[in-house]
Structure formats: structure tokens, C-alpha cells
Write a protein that holds these residues in place. Sequence first.
Motif: not given
Length: 487
Positions: A220, A224, A410, A413-414
Amino acid sequence: MSSPPTRHWLALALLAMTQFVLVVDTAIVIIAAPSMESGVGFTPESLPWVTNAYALAFGGLLLLGGRAGDILGRRRMFIVGLALFAVGSLAGALAGSPLWLIVARVVQGVGAATVSPAALALVMTLFTGQKERNKALGIWGAVAAAGAATGYVLGGLLTEWFGWQAVFWVNLPIVAVVVLLAPRLLPEAKDASQRTFDLAGAVTVTGGVSLTVYALFNAQTAGWGTVQTLGLFAAAAVLLAAFVVIEARSSHPLISLRIFRIASLRNGNGLTLLTQGAIMPMFFLLTLYVQLVLGFTPLQAGLAQMPAALCFTLLGTHAGNLVSRIGYRIPATAGSLIAAAGLFWLAQVGVGGNYFADVLGALTITSIGATLSVVALMIAATAEAPADSAGLASGLVNVTQQLGGAIGLAALSSVAAAATARSTGRGSDSLTSLTDGVGAALLVGAGLAVATGLLSAVLLRKARRTTTETAAPASAPVENEGAVAGR
């Protein structure tokens, strides 16, 4: 088969309360984290490790903790884990530096990884009949899920009234009561056929799972597609592949790969990964929306999650009874699709939204569906495991729950960050951009819930009564040391 004695239900209450505390601990620290930043001296970059350190130790050591309970004794490891959790809580309350607090959270996580699978395995030991076990697992799953929602309320109350240290102090009297009652209410149960640990398997699986969780958290901030993130995922994959090879060749494996021949266990864990990834990020995303967009205080934001806690608490037992009557498939399928409908409704939130018109109804529908799905899948993942592998089955479902929530948070949130950036690029103001990001992430969550429902309809089947009501195989006897009421 006679009904379990009252003492067994008291033991279940003790075990469920313990799991509630472990789950709540994550949420209350999230709410208290901003106060810790100024009170302890964290930087904005290091503050997430207050929660990450706990999740990393908890998720990474669950399988080892579960197998330790099978071999050394589940009640024994339950008490040892609680002692570690209490030590970590005391250290956290007294922490005067960021490093001290992070180490305290690691100790808490190690304790939780020891307690949680032992507690769930004890539930399976106490309740051997299919109907009673499903009811008990329904209560267990509902209490654990309610803890995730209730933790935000408790965190807000404790932090606002007593300061951030209170989120650690509150654990100590609860743990003390449980440790005093555990020898009186809980049986000692373990696998008498194995006395040794698979050290190589323990090292590789713990390293592989821990690196996976760390890579998810790190991605995060690092990105990535960076070399660092891809390298961490690659290293985790190598360790997990090595673990499979080791287990296939070991005479005393940490995880007997034969357990994955049980279709309900295999499919229940896989679907649990999906449903946790869809549901758990909702609490974090809603907290952002109601605080930053609707202007709620931390305490009000916590109270806004109460409908979810009430649904999980009130419906969990009924969901377990429903599974006893009609099997796993229909509750898991229907629950996931109901949750998807609620998430889709939530995804329509706007800057000018209203909690009662735009959040309350959608959150309630999502929570009703999630209760059905979570309970049905937990029962599917554990109910048909042989008695000598109860701790292992419990560790597996706890791992998939932890990983599912971490991966989902994760990933979503991305999604939210990318959608927020796109909205900002189109000239939207900050609140509109944030709301667009939350809506996009919730929409992806709804898609994951739909996928869970469809796969549940295809992969799950009705439980086999004979499996859950028979004793452990003769080749792997289970010792029950100490009196258990009613036996």
C-alpha cells in the motif's frame, strides 16, 4: 444423543468471550491509533505498524499455534496464549516509545495465535453432536464477527474517556477471569498419537504466511508493481511451496495434506477467504466515510457500526441452527448474495448523504447476509474434520479469515485510492473524490460477495452427519485429560 450439559455451554461462553477480545483488540487499536501518534511519538509512516505488527504475528503463527494445541494440549496452550496476550497488553499500556509499543503488539499477536485455534478446537471437542456443534459454531462465528464491529465503538469510548492506554488495560481483568475459570470449565484434549513438532514445516509456513501478510501491508505504501513488493510475494511463494514439499515427505507433518481431501474443509476455507475479503474492508471504508464526509466523531463513527454488531450477535445462533437443518449450501449462497445487495446499496453513498437514509439500511442488510455466510462457511470448514485434527482445522479457518481480511483490505484500499485519484484528476473536490473512492471499493466488495455466493452454490453440499458425530479414528486417538461434565 443427549444434549450437552450446562457446563459445556458455560465453557462456550468463556471461549467465545476470549475470541471476542482477540478480534476487538484490532478494531479498538485502529480507533486509538491517532492518539498514540501524538502520545508515543509515532510518525505517520510508522503508525500503521501498531495494527500491522499484531496482524502479522497473529496471522503468521496461527497454524503453528493450532498444531501446538493438538500436541501439547488445547487447554494448556489456551492458558499459555492468554498469559502472553496479557503480558503484551500490559507492555502496551506502559509503552513510552514506538518500538516498545510495536514489540508489545507482536507479543499480543503471538498470544492470540496460540489462544484462538485452541479455543475453537475446544468448542469442537465439547460439542460432538452435529446439531449442537453447529449451534455452538454459529454462536462462535457470530461473536467473532460482532467483535469486529463492536471494537470500533469500544475503541471510541475508551480513547475518548480514558485515553489510548485504556485499550490495553481493559484486556487484563478479562484475561484474569478467563484464566481462573479455564481449569474448572475446559477439558484438556490433545492428539495422543503425535509428540513431536515438524520444525521445518513450522518455519516455512510461518515464514510464508508472515511474508504474505507483510507484503500486503507494504504494497500500500511501496506500490504493487515495485521490485520490493514482487520480491516479497515471490519469497513467500517459495517458502509456501517448500512447505508443501516438506509436508508431503514428513512422517509427522505440521499439516497432514490428507486433510484437504475433505471437500467441505477445502471449499469452506477457500470461500471464507473470499467472503472475508468482501466484508471486512467495509468497516474500515465506512469509518472513513462517516468521519471524513459526514463529519462524525470517532465515538459516533463507532456507534454507526452497531447495527452490524447487533445482527451478528442476534442471528449467529439461528444461522447455526439453519445449517443443521438444511446444510451449508443454501445459507452460504443466500447470505453472500444478500450481503452483495447491501454492499451495492452502500456503494451509492454521496457527499450529501445521510446516515439513516444511505447507510443504516444498507449496513443492516449486508450484516444479515454476512452473518449467514460467515457462520455457514465456518461450519463447513471445521465440522467434518477428524477429532485429532480439530486444532489444525481451527488454525486453518482462522488463517483464511485473517488473510482474507488482510488481502481484501489491501486490495480494496488500492481500488479506493485509484478511484480517488481519478476523481481528483477530473477536478472533483477532496470530499467528492474520497466518496468516489469509497463507493468504487464497496462496489468491488459487492462483486466479491456475488462470486462467493455463486461458488458456494456449486462447491458446497449438505454436511455428512456421520462425520461430525463419530469419534476420532483409532489410528489417531484423542486424549481428554481431566473431567468433563456429563461424561
